[in-house]
Design a protein around this motif. Structure first.
Motif, mmCIF file in Angstrom:
data_model
loop_
_atom_site.group_PDB
_atom_site.id
_atom_site.type_symbol
_atom_site.label_atom_id
_atom_site.label_comp_id
_atom_site.label_asym_id
_atom_site.label_seq_id
_atom_site.Cartn_x
_atom_site.Cartn_y
_atom_site.Cartn_z
ATOM 1 N N TYR A 139 35.066 55.667 48.609
ATOM 2 C CA TYR A 139 35.770 54.393 48.466
ATOM 3 C C TYR A 139 35.844 54.022 46.994
ATOM 4 O O TYR A 139 34.933 54.333 46.211
ATOM 5 C CB TYR A 139 35.043 53.282 49.236
ATOM 6 N N GLY A 140 36.927 53.361 46.609
ATOM 7 C CA GLY A 140 37.069 52.873 45.252
ATOM 8 C C GLY A 140 37.935 51.630 45.223
ATOM 9 O O GLY A 140 38.837 51.467 46.051
ATOM 10 N N TYR A 141 37.639 50.737 44.289
ATOM 11 C CA TYR A 141 38.455 49.523 44.158
ATOM 12 C C TYR A 141 38.509 49.087 42.702
ATOM 13 O O TYR A 141 37.551 49.272 41.949
ATOM 14 C CB TYR A 141 37.910 48.398 45.037
ATOM 15 N N GLY A 142 39.644 48.529 42.298
ATOM 16 C CA GLY A 142 39.820 48.120 40.918
ATOM 17 C C GLY A 142 40.496 46.776 40.801
ATOM 18 O O GLY A 142 41.482 46.494 41.489
ATOM 19 N N GLU A 143 39.961 45.924 39.930
ATOM 20 C CA GLU A 143 40.480 44.568 39.765
ATOM 21 C C GLU A 143 39.873 44.000 38.493
ATOM 22 O O GLU A 143 38.953 44.580 37.915
ATOM 23 C CB GLU A 143 40.091 43.731 40.984
ATOM 24 N N TYR A 144 40.352 42.858 38.034
ATOM 25 C CA TYR A 144 39.715 42.183 36.914
ATOM 26 C C TYR A 144 39.006 40.929 37.431
ATOM 27 O O TYR A 144 39.373 40.371 38.469
ATOM 28 C CB TYR A 144 40.735 41.797 35.833
ATOM 29 N N GLY A 145 37.971 40.522 36.736
ATOM 30 C CA GLY A 145 37.258 39.298 37.096
ATOM 31 C C GLY A 145 36.423 39.402 38.352
ATOM 32 O O GLY A 145 36.074 38.388 38.954
ATOM 33 N N ILE A 146 36.063 40.622 38.775
ATOM 34 C CA ILE A 146 35.289 40.778 40.010
ATOM 35 C C ILE A 146 33.918 40.121 39.866
ATOM 36 O O ILE A 146 33.201 40.353 38.905
ATOM 37 C CB ILE A 146 35.117 42.266 40.366
ATOM 38 N N GLY A 147 33.584 39.283 40.837
ATOM 39 C CA GLY A 147 32.295 38.610 40.835
ATOM 40 C C GLY A 147 32.219 37.392 39.933
ATOM 41 O O GLY A 147 31.219 36.669 39.936
ATOM 42 N N MET A 148 33.286 37.119 39.149
ATOM 43 C CA MET A 148 33.298 35.962 38.268
ATOM 44 C C MET A 148 33.833 34.745 39.013
ATOM 45 O O MET A 148 34.423 34.868 40.098
ATOM 46 C CB MET A 148 34.165 36.240 37.035
ATOM 47 N N VAL A 149 33.624 33.560 38.453
ATOM 48 C CA VAL A 149 34.123 32.332 39.074
ATOM 49 C C VAL A 149 35.647 32.412 39.210
ATOM 50 O O VAL A 149 36.354 32.664 38.235
ATOM 51 C CB VAL A 149 33.737 31.096 38.232
ATOM 52 N N GLY A 150 36.134 32.255 40.418
ATOM 53 C CA GLY A 150 37.572 32.333 40.661
ATOM 54 C C GLY A 150 38.089 33.739 40.881
ATOM 55 O O GLY A 150 39.250 33.931 41.236
ATOM 56 N N GLY A 151 37.231 34.734 40.651
ATOM 57 C CA GLY A 151 37.645 36.126 40.819
ATOM 58 C C GLY A 151 37.332 36.631 42.217
ATOM 59 O O GLY A 151 36.647 35.963 43.002
ATOM 60 N N PRO A 152 37.803 37.818 42.548
ATOM 61 C CA PRO A 152 37.547 38.373 43.868
ATOM 62 C C PRO A 152 36.091 38.808 44.018
ATOM 63 O O PRO A 152 35.436 39.145 43.036
ATOM 64 C CB PRO A 152 38.489 39.584 43.930
ATOM 65 N N PRO A 153 35.578 38.816 45.238
ATOM 66 C CA PRO A 153 34.204 39.274 45.451
ATOM 67 C C PRO A 153 34.108 40.787 45.320
ATOM 68 O O PRO A 153 35.075 41.508 45.565
ATOM 69 C CB PRO A 153 33.913 38.832 46.891
ATOM 70 N N ALA A 154 32.938 41.265 44.952
ATOM 71 C CA ALA A 154 32.706 42.714 44.901
ATOM 72 C C ALA A 154 32.396 43.222 46.307
ATOM 73 O O ALA A 154 31.819 42.507 47.124
ATOM 74 C CB ALA A 154 31.541 43.023 43.969
ATOM 75 N N THR A 155 32.799 44.445 46.580
ATOM 76 C CA THR A 155 32.382 45.128 47.809
ATOM 77 C C THR A 155 31.222 46.043 47.442
ATOM 78 O O THR A 155 31.389 46.964 46.657
ATOM 79 C CB THR A 155 33.532 45.951 48.414
ATOM 80 N N ARG A 156 30.060 45.784 47.989
ATOM 81 C CA ARG A 156 28.884 46.570 47.644
ATOM 82 C C ARG A 156 28.864 47.885 48.418
ATOM 83 O O ARG A 156 29.550 48.035 49.439
ATOM 84 C CB ARG A 156 27.609 45.765 47.905
ATOM 85 N N TYR A 157 28.065 48.812 47.929
ATOM 86 C CA TYR A 157 27.996 50.160 48.507
ATOM 87 C C TYR A 157 27.669 50.115 49.998
ATOM 88 O O TYR A 157 28.346 50.746 50.816
ATOM 89 C CB TYR A 157 26.950 50.979 47.756
ATOM 90 N N ALA A 158 26.617 49.380 50.342
ATOM 91 C CA ALA A 158 26.174 49.348 51.741
ATOM 92 C C ALA A 158 27.260 48.794 52.652
ATOM 93 O O ALA A 158 27.453 49.280 53.774
ATOM 94 C CB ALA A 158 24.900 48.517 51.862
ATOM 95 N N ASP A 159 27.974 47.778 52.198
ATOM 96 C CA ASP A 159 29.061 47.200 53.002
ATOM 97 C C ASP A 159 30.197 48.199 53.168
ATOM 98 O O ASP A 159 30.755 48.348 54.268
ATOM 99 C CB ASP A 159 29.582 45.922 52.350
ATOM 100 N N ALA A 160 30.562 48.878 52.080
ATOM 101 C CA ALA A 160 31.657 49.847 52.147
ATOM 102 C C ALA A 160 31.312 50.992 53.105
ATOM 103 O O ALA A 160 32.183 51.469 53.848
ATOM 104 C CB ALA A 160 31.965 50.398 50.754
#
Length: 232
Positions: A139-160
């Motif tokens: 699995y792979g994902y790319g975005e800017y502002g991940i985990g920052m205020v107003g940014g998208p949430p990160a998908t963690r390894y265990a969840d993926a």
């Protein structure tokens, strides 16, 4: 780096970092024009130690790779056509920090501006596909502002690993396991800007021409999520 675009890839199986693996990654990146340069070429190049939480300058890539193996991961400053970028490899699992489970590449948003921004985005997509094709990712994902205020949430390894994807990002790489979960036809028919089947049977989805512009053809994450049945 300031506000960055980051692509994170998760390995199929966590493993103990070794010099030969890192050397092979650097060698393959050099074939795409991404290389390590001595610090006098760019003051930001060197490596970040997660263990010591600091940035260190070093002009010897082999020395850096050995240090990363000893410290079980870290971040390397690289040079890509007059752009400074970062390659990170580490673990997001505190229970087994000695086993790395992810690799990511970070690029400053400044390189996506202006008329050359979309060309930069195309090149980055190709680099991401190249990495996916020669490394064992699921699995792979790319975005800017991940985990920052107003940014998208990160998908963690265990969840993926469980097929629980937090959102649709700018770039999305679904390996064969996740293609089976979501359905090949469902993924290929998603309303994405780019939908592409990959060599191993995985599928890549890209939401828009550029991760930092909103005036281009851009499919909302929610639209694709609804199509795939992803709930935030």
């Amino acid at each position: 780096m300031g506000d960055v675009y980051r692509t994170t890839f998760y390995f199929n199986q966590p493993f103990k970092l070794n010099f030969d693996f890192l050397k092979d990654v650097i060698f393959k990146l050099e074939r795409k024009g991404i290389s390590y340069m001595p610090v006098e070429e760019n003051k930001y190049l060197g490596y970040w130690s997660y263990l010591r939480e600091d940035w260190f300058e070093c002009d010897n890539i082999d020395e850096i790779l050995n240090i990363l193996c000893q410290e079980k991961g870290g971040r390397i400053g690289l040079w890509w056509d007059k752009r400074d970028i970062c390659l990170s490899i580490h673990s997001d699992e505190m229970k087994q920090p000695e086993f790395v489970n992810y690799l990511n590449i970070s690029v400053d948003q400044v390189y996506f501006r202006g008329l050359e921004g979309n060309e930069m985005a195309i090149q980055l997509i190709e680099i991401n596909k190249y990495l996916y094709n020669f490394l064992d990712f699921f699995y792979g994902y790319g975005e800017y502002g991940i985990g920052m205020v107003g940014g998208p949430p990160a998908t963690r390894y265990a969840d993926a690993k469980l097929g629980s994807i937090k959102t649709i990002y700018w770039t999305n790489f679904f390996g064969p396991q996740l293609v089976e979960k979501f359905g090949k036809e469902k993924l290929l028919s998603s309303p994405s800007y780019i939908t592409e089947e990959l060599a191993d049977g995985g599928i890549m989805l890209v939401r828009s021409p550029n991760p930092f512009t909103i005036d281009e053809p851009c499919i909302k994450a929610e639209t694709i999520e609804k199509h795939l049945g992803i709930k935030r």
